[in-house]
Write an enzyme that holds these catalytic residues in place. Structure first.
Site, PDB file in Angstrom:
ATOM      1  CG  ASP A 276      65.258  19.021  23.931  1.00 28.53           C
ATOM      2  OD1 ASP A 276      64.258  19.077  22.820  1.00 28.53           O
ATOM      3  OD2 ASP A 276      66.229  18.542  23.862  1.00 28.53           O
TER       4      ASP A 276
ATOM      5  CE1 TYR B 219      69.279  26.499  23.791  1.00 28.63           C
ATOM      6  CE2 TYR B 219      70.504  27.784  22.176  1.00 28.63           C
ATOM      7  CZ  TYR B 219      69.350  27.102  22.689  1.00 28.63           C
ATOM      8  OH  TYR B 219      68.416  26.852  21.671  1.00 28.63           O
TER       9      TYR B 219
ATOM     10  CE1 TYR C 149      67.059  19.738  17.235  1.00 28.76           C
ATOM     11  CE2 TYR C 149      68.076  20.207  15.328  1.00 28.76           C
ATOM     12  CZ  TYR C 149      67.030  19.787  15.932  1.00 28.76           C
ATOM     13  OH  TYR C 149      66.047  19.624  15.229  1.00 28.76           O
TER      14      TYR C 149
END
Ligand SMILES: [Zn+2]
Ligand SMILES: [Zn+2]
Length: 363
Positions: free
Chosen positions: A192, A256, A323
């Site tokens: 994103d 992440y 996600y």
């Protein structure tokens, strides 16, 4: 009336037919005697290898087929194959370049219908990895949604939603070095806009359309791109176009770092470390449901490591395509389990970074 066809010497010999002397060849129209087109070939751009394509009127092809049929000829090489070979050899010695029928840098399309030569230059493809240190730029150029790129008041007549992108920052110096017309950017997935891409970066391939220079200094290009402190690239190398499909069609595991908007207790962190590292059922997030079909994905989280700073951070190692913002918030029950559902409290991922894309570039 004679039933001998009128053929040029080349066509008569090739088909092994007797011919009337003189006049225009019924098959090829004596095109090879009109040498202007072939003589005009002399590109002013860089290339090492070439191929030749010949475009002839349909009538020529039909006439040749008819003669082959009427005379029951077998094992005949078509004039296109034959002329092609002849022109290739002549050009190779005049231009001092190597013919390549598989993947030439340029194809000279000798078009006898339009009486023109077209240069079809092979795009260049360059592999590399990029990092993105800004939370304000997208990976690729986004056309303005109001004017679709034409330019309007809303986008300040730029035609774009954002002033720049990773694509544009990377493409600039490469287009300059190759003197290409345009570029296409293919990332191995995308993050994103507000997500940073850290570590050793995300693999990508950039395709340069109509390059005029091919032997460019990739280290110099890297240095130029890296002068922009929002993006850095590394490991540039020339690659095959097939790598694009591979990058698009493979799901890579990712690591992440997710910043949580609350400070969690040690107990809460240890619950997440043990209970969030499972298979996650994730329905398409609300925020992307307008452009992605609604379905339930199953993705695994392999490892969660809590880091207790001023706020809590979670390092998450998981399958690609999960996600993460929704893995934290739960997305109103659409992601199960989530950090929020396990701890029975509202949680938001306020900042997210990709630390690693687990991909080893094959050679
Ligand atoms: Zn002929
Ligand atoms: Zn606009």
């Amino acid at each position: 009336m004679t039933d001998k066809p009128t053929l040029c010497k080349r066509c008569a010999e090739r088909l092994g037919l007797e011919s009337d002397d003189g006049g225009m060849c019924e098959i090829c129209g004596n095109v090879l005697e009109r040498t202007e087109l072939i003589d005009s070939i002399g590109p002013d751009f860089e290339y090492e290898t070439f191929n030749v394509g010949i475009v002839m009127p349909d009538s020529a092809i039909e006439r040749e087929a008819a003669l082959v049929r009427e005379n029951r000829l077998t094992g005949v090489r078509s004039f296109k194959t034959e002329f092609n070979k002849e022109i290739r050899a002549a050009l190779s010695s005049r231009l001092g370049k190597r013919p390549d029928m598989e993947s030439p840098d340029v194809t000279f399309e000798i078009n006898f219908v339009k009486n023109r030569v077209f240069y079809n230059i092979k795009p260049m493809t360059i592999y590399g990895r990029y990092c993105k240190f800004s939370r304000e730029i997208p990976q690729t150029k986004w056309h303005c949604t109001s004017c679709r790129g034409r330019g309007c008041k809303k986008c300040n007549f730029s035609g774009k939603m954002y002033p720049t992108s990773v694509e544009e920052i990377v493409a600039g110096p490469i287009l300059e070095a190759t003197r290409g017309r345009e570029s296409r950017f293919h990332g191995a997935g995308r993050e994103d806009i507000d997500v940073r891409m850290l570590g050793d970066g995300r693999p990508f391939v950039i395709e340069i359309i109509n390059p005029k220079a091919r032997s460019i200094d990739l280290r110099e290009v890297e240095e130029k791109v890296n002068m922009d402190d929002r993006v850095s690239i590394s490991g540039l190398e020339f690659c095959d176009k097939s790598l694009v499909e591979h990058l698009k069609n493979t799901k890579f595991k990712k690591t992440y770092n997710a910043h949580i908007d609350k400070k969690l207790t040690k107990e809460e962190i240890s619950i997440l470390e043990s209970e969030l590292a499972v298979e996650i059922e994730q329905r398409t997030p609300i925020r992307v449901s307008h452009r992605r079909s609604d379905k339930i994905r199953k993705r695994k989280v392999y490892k969660v490591i809590g880091k207790d700073n001023r706020t809590t951070e979670l390092e998450i190692y998981c399958d690609g395509g999960l996600y993460i913002k929704e893995l934290i918030s739960g997305d109103e029950g659409r992601t199960i389990p989530s950090a929020a559902s396990l701890l029975k409290k509202q949680l938001t991922c306020c900042k997210l970074d990709v630390l690693k894309i687990h991909y080893d570039h094959f050679r």
